[in-house]
Enzyme design. Structure first.
Site, PDB file in Angstrom:
ATOM      1  N   CYS A 147     -21.919   2.629 -31.437  1.00 29.13           N
ATOM      2  CA  CYS A 147     -21.043   1.218 -32.055  1.00 29.13           C
ATOM      3  C   CYS A 147     -22.276  -0.194 -30.932  1.00 29.13           C
ATOM      4  CB  CYS A 147     -19.857   1.190 -32.056  1.00 29.13           C
ATOM      5  SG  CYS A 147     -18.167   2.651 -32.845  1.00 29.13           S
ATOM      6  N   CYS A 156     -12.960  -3.210 -24.135  1.00 29.07           N
ATOM      7  CA  CYS A 156     -12.820  -4.525 -23.184  1.00 29.07           C
ATOM      8  C   CYS A 156     -11.116  -5.062 -23.916  1.00 29.07           C
ATOM      9  CB  CYS A 156     -13.323  -5.357 -23.882  1.00 29.07           C
ATOM     10  SG  CYS A 156     -13.834  -6.014 -25.174  1.00 29.07           S
TER      11      CYS A 156
END
Length: 532
Positions: A289, A420
Site C-alpha cells: 500500500c 499509525c
C-alpha cells in the site's frame, strides 16, 4: 423640468480608471478558493463518517497551485472555525448599537493572531459560532460556507484584508459588525481574553521535533547535515541511520534540498518502517500500500537503487502522487502497479523472486491525528464511540486479510506489518489472528530495533517482539510487527530429520534415489545392476 446632471464620470471611464488587482491579490484569491474546496471535502467526509484523504494529502495534490498559502488557510481556519460562526450571528444585531472603541478590537485582533502563530488551536466549532452570532449571511453565502469560513478567518485574523472577490467584498463590508460580535462573544463566554477563549492547553504535548530523512540515492548524510546546519541545529537520529532531528517548527518546505528530493520531510515512525524490513540490494520487494511513496523510495535508497520494488496502489489520484514522489527521489528500480495488492496471485511466476513485503495498510491513523490534522475536525471532539467501533472492526478485517495474503508468497523471507494506530484491534489483535497461518508457512515473529523500550501489549505469547511508539513519549503512535521465515530444513535434509509424511511427499516428486531398492526395481522393471 430639467433633469439633475450627475457629476459622476461615465461608466466606461470609471472602469478604465479602476485599479487592476496585483499578483499577490490574485494569488490570495486563488488560495482562498482552493482552501475552500479542501475544507468542503474534509468537512463533508467528516460529517458523513467516511474516509477521505488527509488535509495534507489534499493540499499537496498536483491540482493545488499555491500549496503553502492554501495549507495555512485551511489549518488556521479549522483551528478557529466554530468561533467565527458565532461572531457573524451577533454582528447584525450589534451593528445597530454603539460599537466599542477600535483600540479594543485591535487588542482582540492582535491577541488572537498571536495565538495562531503559537500553533495553539481551539475546537473546530469556533468560526461556526462566530458566523452564527453575527447572522449576516443570506441564503446565497450559506450555500458556500467553506469559502465563507476561509474569508472570515482572513478578514478577522489575517495579515491583510482581502480586497477582490464577491464573497470577500460582501464580508469586508460587515467587518465592524464581526469585530463587535467578537467582543460580545468574549462577554458571553465570560472570558477576559482570546487566549482564554481558545484554551491554549489543547495541543500541549503534541509539539515534536522536525524529522528529515536523507535520500541517500542523491546525497550522503554528512553532506546533508552540513547544509542544514546553516539554518538550524541538526542531530543524527539514534534509531534510523539516515534520519536527522531538528528543532520543532523548523520550516524546510521551500528549502532547495527538499525541493530537489535530496531530503524528505518524513516522521520517525514512518522512517522506521522500511528500516525494519532491512531489504538487501538486489532483492525484489513489494510495497503493498505504497502511496504517497515516502516509504517506497526509502526502500529504494536502502537497496542502493538495485533490485526491484513493486509499488501497489489502488487509488488513481494517489498513484499520481506516488509517481511524483518516485520521480523526485530519483529512484529507478520502482515499478508502479495501479491495482489492488490483494489481487496479486502469490503463485504467479512473476512474483517468484519476491523476498520481502512491506505492508502499511489503511488504518484509523489514531497515532498521527495531529500530523493529519484530524484533531481539528468536528468528529474528533464528538462522542463517536459506536462509529469508531464499527470503523475499526472493518479496518481490522481488511488488515488481517492483507497480512495473511502477504505471508502467502512462497519465496518471501521478511514481512513488516505497520500501522499509525494506537488501537489494539488494529495491532496486536491482527498479528495474533495470523500467527497460526504464519507458523504453518515457516514464519516467526522477530524483534525489530532490539534496543527500543516500548513493546507490544502483553495480550499473547510473543508480543514482546512487537514494537510500539507512544503518542506522548514519542510524539506519534506507531506499531510494527516483523515476520521472518525460519530456515527450511527440507532444503538440505538429513535422513534422521525427515518425517515419514515428508518422505512420501518427496517420492511423489519422483526422486527415485530416496526409494528402497526393492521398490525401485519393481517400478523400473529391471534389476538395479542393469543400469550400469
Amino acid at each position: 423640468m430639467a433633469r439633475h446632471k450627475s457629476n459622476a464620470p461615465p461608466k466606461a471611464t470609471r472602469q478604465l480608471g479602476k485599479q487592476q488587482p496585483s499578483g499577490a491579490e490574485r494569488s490570495a484569491l486563488y488560495a482562498r478558493r482552493e482552501a475552500a474546496k479542501i475544507l468542503h471535502t474534509v468537512l463533508r467526509g467528516d460529517a458523513e463518517r467516511r474516509a477521505v484523504a488527509s488535509i495534507k494529502s489534499l493540499v499537496f495534490s498536483p491540482s493545488v497551485r499555491n500549496k503553502r498559502g492554501t495549507f495555512a488557510l485551511v489549518c488556521e481556519t479549522l483551528k478557529c472555525t466554530p468561533f467565527s460562526f458565532s461572531l457573524l450571528l451577533t454582528a447584525q444585531r450589534v451593528s445597530r448599537r454603539a460599537i466599542p472603541k477600535q483600540s479594543k478590537f485591535d487588542f482582540f485582533f492582535e491577541s488572537f493572531f498571536r495565538v495562531l502563530c503559537m500553533n495553539c488551536c481551539a475546537d473546530l466549532d469556533v468560526i461556526k459560532d462566530v458566523l452564527g452570532i453575527a447572522n449576516v449571511l443570506n441564503s446565497k453565502w450559506k450555500r458556500q460556507e467553506p469559502l465563507v469560513y476561509i474569508i472570515c478567518y482572513d478578514i478577522l485574523f489575517g495579515k491583510e484584508t482581502p480586497s477582490i472577490g464577491d464573497a470577500e467584498k460582501f464580508l469586508v463590508r460587515r467587518k465592524d459588525a464581526l469585530l463587535s460580535g467578537l467582543a460580545t462573544l468574549l462577554v458571553r463566554k465570560k472570558v477576559k481574553s482570546v487566549e482564554e477563549l481558545l484554551d491554549l492547553s489543547q495541543l500541549n504535548g503534541h509539539i515534536k521535533p522536525r524529522y528529515v530523512r536523507v535520500n541517500t540515492l542523491k546525497m550522503d548524510v554528512d553532506s546533508a547535515v552540513k547544509e542544514l546546519e546553516k539554518l538550524y541545529r541538526v542531530q543524527k537520529d539514534e534509531t534510523v541511520p539516515d534520519l536527522l532531528v531538528m528543532p520543532p517548527g523548523s520550516d524546510l518546505h521551500a528549502h532547495p534540498l527538499v525541493m530537489n528530493g535530496r531530503v524528505f520531510l518524513q516522521g520517525k515512525g514512518s522512517s522506521m518502517v522500511a528500516a525494519a524490513l532491512q531489504p538487501e540490494a538486489g532483492w525484489e520487494v513489494i510495497d503493498a500500500c505504497s502511496a504517497p511513496g515516502n516509504k517506497t523510495v526509502h526502500l529504494a535508497a536502502l537497496m542502493k537503487g538495485h533490485g526491484k520494488i513493486i509499488a501497489c496502489e489502488l487509488n488513481e489520484e494517489r498513484v499520481k502522487r506516488l509517481e511524483q514522489t518516485i520521480k523526485l527521489s530519483g529512484a529507478t528500480n520502482i515499478e508502479v502497479f495501479h491495482g489492488d495488492f490483494l489481487s496479486l496471485n502469490p503463485e504467479d511466476p512473476s512474483f517468484a523472486k519476491v523476498r520481502a513485503i512491506l505492508l502499511d495498510p489503511s488504518c484509523s491513523g489514531s497515532g498521527t491525528i495531529t500530523d493529519r490534522l484530524d484533531h481539528l475536525l468536528p468528529s474528533h471532539s464528538a462522542d463517536n464511540t459506536n462509529y469508531d467501533s464499527i470503523r475499526l472492526h472493518k479496518l481490522a478485517v481488511f488488515q488481517k486479510k492483507a497480512l495473511a495474503h502477504a505471508l502467502s508468497f512462497p519465496q518471501v523471507e521478511r514481512v513488516v506489518y505497520s500501522t499509525c494506530s494506537i488501537h489494539q484491534i488494529e495491532n496486536e489483535d491482527v498479528v495474533s489472528s495470523v500467527l497460526p497461518l504464519a507458523s504453518s508457512l515457516g514464519f516467526e515473529l522477530a524483534t525489530p530495533f532490539p534496543n527500543w523500550q516500548r513493546r507490544g501489549l502483553p495480550v499473547f505469547a510473543g508480543s514482546e517482539h512487537l514494537l510500539r511508539m507512544d503518542p506522548v513519549e514519542d510524539k506519534e503512535g506507531f506499531f510494527f510487527a516483523l515476520f521472518t521465515k525460519t530456515t527450511n530444513k527440507l532444503d538440505n535434509p538429513k535422513p534422521s530429520e525427515l518425517l515419514e509424511g515428508e518422505c512420501r511427499g518427496r517420492r511423489k516428486q519422483f526422486y527415485p534415489f530416496l526409494w528402497p531398492k526393492v521398490f525401485f526395481r519393481a517400478w523400473n522393471g529391471r534389476l538395479h545392476g542393469s543400469r550400469r
